[in-house]
Scaffold this motif. Structure first.
Motif, short mmCIF file in Angstrom:
data_model
loop_
_atom_site.label_atom_id
_atom_site.label_comp_id
_atom_site.label_asym_id
_atom_site.label_seq_id
_atom_site.Cartn_x
_atom_site.Cartn_y
_atom_site.Cartn_z
N LEU A 172 30.00 7.07 -4.32
CA LEU A 172 29.82 7.94 -3.16
C LEU A 172 29.19 7.16 -2.01
CD1 LEU A 172 28.54 11.24 -4.84
CD2 LEU A 172 30.88 10.46 -4.45
N PHE A 173 29.52 7.59 -0.82
CA PHE A 173 28.98 6.96 0.39
C PHE A 173 28.02 7.97 1.02
CE2 PHE A 173 30.47 6.13 5.05
CZ PHE A 173 29.22 5.64 5.37
N ILE A 174 26.75 7.56 1.11
CA ILE A 174 25.71 8.45 1.65
C ILE A 174 25.29 7.92 3.02
CG2 ILE A 174 23.35 9.32 1.31
CD1 ILE A 174 23.79 8.64 -1.73
N MET A 175 25.30 8.80 4.00
CA MET A 175 24.84 8.41 5.34
C MET A 175 23.41 8.93 5.53
SD MET A 175 25.48 6.89 8.13
CE MET A 175 27.17 6.72 8.70
N ASP A 176 22.49 8.01 5.75
CA ASP A 176 21.10 8.39 6.04
C ASP A 176 20.95 8.43 7.56
OD1 ASP A 176 18.46 8.53 6.62
OD2 ASP A 176 17.83 6.87 5.33
N ASP A 177 21.09 9.65 8.10
CA ASP A 177 21.08 9.85 9.56
C ASP A 177 19.69 10.32 10.03
OD1 ASP A 177 22.18 9.86 12.07
OD2 ASP A 177 23.27 11.74 11.83
N ILE A 178 18.68 10.09 9.22
CA ILE A 178 17.38 10.71 9.50
C ILE A 178 16.77 10.23 10.82
CG2 ILE A 178 14.97 10.74 8.65
CD1 ILE A 178 16.43 10.93 5.79
N ARG A 179 16.87 8.95 11.09
CA ARG A 179 16.26 8.46 12.34
C ARG A 179 17.15 8.73 13.55
NH1 ARG A 179 13.42 2.71 12.63
NH2 ARG A 179 12.86 3.51 10.59
N ALA A 180 18.45 8.66 13.37
CA ALA A 180 19.36 8.68 14.53
C ALA A 180 19.91 10.07 14.84
CB ALA A 180 20.52 7.72 14.29
N ASN A 181 19.66 11.05 13.94
CA ASN A 181 20.42 12.30 14.12
C ASN A 181 20.15 12.97 15.46
OD1 ASN A 181 18.80 14.53 11.60
ND2 ASN A 181 17.92 13.31 13.23
N PHE A 182 21.29 13.38 16.05
CA PHE A 182 21.37 14.06 17.35
C PHE A 182 21.02 13.15 18.53
CE2 PHE A 182 20.41 17.39 14.16
CZ PHE A 182 21.68 17.92 14.13
N ARG A 183 20.87 11.85 18.29
CA ARG A 183 20.74 10.94 19.44
C ARG A 183 22.04 10.15 19.66
NH1 ARG A 183 15.21 11.46 18.25
NH2 ARG A 183 13.89 11.62 20.09
N LEU A 184 23.02 10.32 18.76
CA LEU A 184 24.32 9.66 18.93
C LEU A 184 25.45 10.67 19.06
CD1 LEU A 184 23.92 6.68 16.47
CD2 LEU A 184 24.59 6.49 18.85
N SER A 185 25.39 11.73 18.27
CA SER A 185 26.43 12.76 18.32
C SER A 185 25.86 14.06 17.79
CB SER A 185 27.64 12.32 17.48
OG SER A 185 28.49 13.43 17.28
N TYR A 186 26.31 15.16 18.38
CA TYR A 186 25.88 16.47 17.90
C TYR A 186 26.49 16.76 16.52
CZ TYR A 186 24.86 21.47 18.00
OH TYR A 186 24.40 22.73 17.71
N ALA A 187 27.63 16.12 16.24
CA ALA A 187 28.34 16.36 14.98
C ALA A 187 27.87 15.42 13.87
CB ALA A 187 29.83 16.21 15.20
N GLY A 188 26.77 14.69 14.11
CA GLY A 188 26.28 13.71 13.13
C GLY A 188 26.66 12.31 13.58
N SER A 189 25.78 11.34 13.32
CA SER A 189 26.07 9.98 13.80
C SER A 189 27.31 9.40 13.14
CB SER A 189 24.87 9.07 13.53
OG SER A 189 23.73 9.59 14.16
#
Ligand SMILES: Cc1ncc(COP(=O)(O)O)c(C=O)c1O
Length: 418
Positions: free
Chosen positions: A235-252
């Motif tokens: 599985l591929f897990i995206m850890d968007d904790i630091r970047a979330n909502f600073r790159l895209s509203y739909a997830g980085s």
């Protein structure tokens, strides 16, 4: 705002210092973890803060700062956003932690499933570490395989499997292997070596290393990672904790065209109210449903309501796009201020999450002197960490910051005799 010039240099942080010396008697290391003075510049920074509003924070001595840490990224709309706090605090007043979850938990999961690309379900927790640790557990259970691969120097939280606590007695790292970020050949070699044993690859959307410059994903990175995962049934897990909502509203991941199986969010999702989210694809819902997941405070109402409002404001006000523009303006102004004192700056990472250093000094000694002088000027930046831009930062904040930065660059030049 008072500037350092008006202050007797000594005495500016007296209350912070006194509190710290009291703290060392009753709290291990005084202030633990990344907020320990050792991570700033001991003696040259405030250690305790009492309040915040918009882009401003006030320390225990009453000094005011324009802040570029934004609660380590969480205050994406600015401190104490009126709309978010009105709803969240009203609910806390009515009862925050009840015997069973609030109805708004369902609404939030519905909103997230509609907005975050490719994700169908949510589990709510408190810290980012809860979400990343749960994600790797689910990946192991779902695939029946033990190994997790992560990039060298990546930060996925403070749990033993991923933190800098590396003691042989703690066995949690035994089945975690690392590879240099962006090196697809190195990753391919790990997949060969551990064939049939890999549960997951966990990545941040771009590499914000614990120390040093941020790296954007190289061309072809995500398709290559996804292809390796598909062949291995990992599985591929995206850890968007630091970047979330600073790159895209739909997830980085949407910003980079990546297709993870799970996405971890935290920090900005509830504008500073404590909430983390693990989201996943429908095919993992049964595994997640059969896994015992809980925490006393994980379903408290206030942060869930804060998240609903944060998402509404982010969307309504086009915050994500606005932050890109503000970030670029900030980067250019800071570079100009440095250039006027003969310095070149290296600014890496996305515009709203810039990591700033002197190009001539990768070891960050110049950063320490410059950043502590910025604190004395009433601007709070961290010498070793990326900054965060929020919706509350104004052009006036930036102009004041650039002026202060220029004086701090001049001071740094004199200090080092550059
Ligand atoms: C990318 C990333 N993952 C996970 C975490 C851990 O989040 P928390 O500190 O809320 O546990 C952080 C925190 O900085 C982070 O930046």
């Amino acid at each position: 705002m008072s500037s350092y010039a008006d202050e007797p240099g000594r005495g500016r942080y007296d209350k912070s210092m006194d509190l710290f010396s009291r703290a060392t008697r009753v709290i291990p290391s005084g202030i633990y973890g990344s907020k320990n003075p050792g991570f700033l510049v001991a003696g040259e920074y405030p250690y305790f803060f009492t309040r915040a509003e918009g882009s401003r924070v006030w320390d225990a001595d009453g000094n005011e700062y324009i802040d570029y840490m934004c609660g380590f990224g969480s205050q994406i709309l600015g401190y104490g956003n009126a709309e978010v706090d009105r709803d969240a605090l009203a609910r806390i007043g009515d009862g925050d932690l009840l015997p069973c979850p609030p109805p708004e938990m369902v609404e939030l999961a519905e909103v997230l499933a509609g907005e975050i690309k490719g994700m169908d379900w949510s589990v709510f927790a408190k810290n980012g570490t809860d979400a990343t640790t749960l994600a790797i557990s689910l990946a192991r259970v779902h695939t029946g395989k033990p190994y997790v691969l992560m990039a060298e120097g990546a930060y996925h939280g403070a749990a033993n499997w991923c933190s800098s606590n590396d003691y042989p007695i703690l066995k949690d790292k035994a089945e975690v292997r690392t590879f240099p970020y962006g090196d697809i050949d190195a990753l391919r070699r790990l997949f060969q070596e551990l064939r049939g044993l890999i549960a997951a690859v966990i990545l941040t959307p771009y590499h914000h290393a614990v120390f040093g410059d941020s790296l954007m994903p190289p061309e072809g990175w995500y398709p290559a990672v996804e292809d390796l995962c598909r062949r291995e049934r990992a599985l591929f897990i995206m850890d968007d904790i630091r970047a979330n909502f600073r790159l895209s509203y739909a997830g980085s991941h949407a910003h980079f065209g990546a297709n993870p199986h799970m996405v971890c969010m935290g920090k900005a999702v509830a504008n500073g109210h404590p909430l983390a989210v693990l989201m996943g694809r429908g095919e993992l819902k049964k595994t997640a449903g059969g896994f015992f997941i809980t925490g006393t405070f994980w379903m408290s109402a206030g942060p869930i309501i804060a998240a609903l409002k944060t998402l509404e404001v982010l969307k309504r006000e086009g915050v994500v796009e606005g932050l890109q523009d503000k970030g670029r303006r900030f980067r250019d102004g800071l570079k100009q201020a440095a250039a006027s004192e003969g310095y070149e700056l290296t600014v890496s990472g996305p515009p709203a999450i810039p990591f700033v250093r002197f190009s001539s000094d990768p070891d960050l000694y110049h950063n320490q002197v410059w950043a502590s002088r910025m604190a004395a000027e009433g601007i709070f930046v961290h010498p070793h960490h990326n900054m965060f831009i929020s919706h509350a930062h104004s052009e006036d904040d930036f102009l004041r910051t650039f002026e202060a930065a220029r004086r701090a660059f001049a001071y740094t030049r004199e200090h080092f005799g550059d």
